[in-house]
Motif scaffolding. Sequence first.
Motif, PDB file in Angstrom:
ATOM      1  N   ASN A   7       0.837  -1.189   0.000  1.00  0.00           N
ATOM      2  CA  ASN A   7       0.000   0.000   0.000  1.00  0.00           C
ATOM      3  C   ASN A   7       0.876   1.245   0.000  1.00  0.00           C
ATOM      4  O   ASN A   7       1.899   1.295   0.661  1.00  0.00           O
ATOM      5  CB  ASN A   7      -0.906   0.032   1.241  1.00  0.00           C
ATOM      6  CG  ASN A   7      -1.979  -1.023   1.185  1.00  0.00           C
ATOM      7  OD1 ASN A   7      -2.483  -1.342   0.123  1.00  0.00           O
ATOM      8  ND2 ASN A   7      -2.321  -1.576   2.332  1.00  0.00           N
ATOM      9  N   VAL A   8       0.435   2.252  -0.765  1.00  0.00           N
ATOM     10  CA  VAL A   8       1.116   3.535  -0.835  1.00  0.00           C
ATOM     11  C   VAL A   8       0.046   4.617  -0.721  1.00  0.00           C
ATOM     12  O   VAL A   8      -0.973   4.562  -1.394  1.00  0.00           O
ATOM     13  CB  VAL A   8       1.872   3.707  -2.176  1.00  0.00           C
ATOM     14  CG1 VAL A   8       2.522   5.065  -2.255  1.00  0.00           C
ATOM     15  CG2 VAL A   8       2.891   2.597  -2.354  1.00  0.00           C
ATOM     16  N   GLN A  34      -4.998   1.104 -12.756  1.00  0.00           N
ATOM     17  CA  GLN A  34      -4.584   2.127 -13.705  1.00  0.00           C
ATOM     18  C   GLN A  34      -3.344   2.867 -13.213  1.00  0.00           C
ATOM     19  O   GLN A  34      -2.452   3.173 -13.989  1.00  0.00           O
ATOM     20  CB  GLN A  34      -5.724   3.112 -13.966  1.00  0.00           C
ATOM     21  CG  GLN A  34      -5.430   4.095 -15.073  1.00  0.00           C
ATOM     22  CD  GLN A  34      -5.220   3.401 -16.410  1.00  0.00           C
ATOM     23  OE1 GLN A  34      -5.913   2.452 -16.741  1.00  0.00           O
ATOM     24  NE2 GLN A  34      -4.260   3.865 -17.176  1.00  0.00           N
ATOM     25  N   LEU A  35      -3.299   3.146 -11.918  1.00  0.00           N
ATOM     26  CA  LEU A  35      -2.102   3.784 -11.359  1.00  0.00           C
ATOM     27  C   LEU A  35      -0.872   2.912 -11.555  1.00  0.00           C
ATOM     28  O   LEU A  35       0.201   3.401 -11.905  1.00  0.00           O
ATOM     29  CB  LEU A  35      -2.293   4.072  -9.870  1.00  0.00           C
ATOM     30  CG  LEU A  35      -3.160   5.269  -9.522  1.00  0.00           C
ATOM     31  CD1 LEU A  35      -3.391   5.330  -8.021  1.00  0.00           C
ATOM     32  CD2 LEU A  35      -2.535   6.552 -10.012  1.00  0.00           C
ATOM     33  N   ASN A  36      -1.024   1.614 -11.341  1.00  0.00           N
ATOM     34  CA  ASN A  36       0.090   0.690 -11.547  1.00  0.00           C
ATOM     35  C   ASN A  36       0.571   0.716 -12.989  1.00  0.00           C
ATOM     36  O   ASN A  36       1.771   0.795 -13.253  1.00  0.00           O
ATOM     37  CB  ASN A  36      -0.305  -0.739 -11.154  1.00  0.00           C
ATOM     38  CG  ASN A  36      -0.089  -1.019  -9.698  1.00  0.00           C
ATOM     39  OD1 ASN A  36       1.035  -1.127  -9.251  1.00  0.00           O
ATOM     40  ND2 ASN A  36      -1.171  -1.120  -8.959  1.00  0.00           N
ATOM     41  N   VAL A  37      -0.367   0.678 -13.933  1.00  0.00           N
ATOM     42  CA  VAL A  37      -0.004   0.710 -15.352  1.00  0.00           C
ATOM     43  C   VAL A  37       0.701   2.019 -15.686  1.00  0.00           C
ATOM     44  O   VAL A  37       1.743   2.029 -16.344  1.00  0.00           O
ATOM     45  CB  VAL A  37      -1.250   0.515 -16.244  1.00  0.00           C
ATOM     46  CG1 VAL A  37      -0.940   0.819 -17.701  1.00  0.00           C
ATOM     47  CG2 VAL A  37      -1.786  -0.893 -16.095  1.00  0.00           C
TER      48      VAL A  37
END
Length: 72
Positions: A7-8, A34-37
Motif C-alpha cells: 500500500n502507498v 490504472q495507477l500501476n499501469v
Amino acid sequence: MKTQKENVTFRIDPQLKHILEITAQAERRSFSGQLNVALEEWVQIRDELHPQFVQDIKTALKSGKPESVWKG
C-alpha cells in the motif's frame, strides 16, 4: 509465484485523479490498476523520452543550484 502488493498513500491533484479515473474506466481497470499501469509505463520510458532532461536534473542537483525550469 505472485508478488505481494504494498500500500502507498499520497496526495494527488483532483484533475489528474479525474483523468486517471476516466482512463481506468475506459480500459476496464480499477483505479489502483490504472495507477500501476501508468507508473510502470513511466518507469519504462522516462530515460528514453527525456535523457537530456534527466541528465540536466542530475547535474543541477549535484551543483547544489537546481533551476525550476528546464532550459534544454
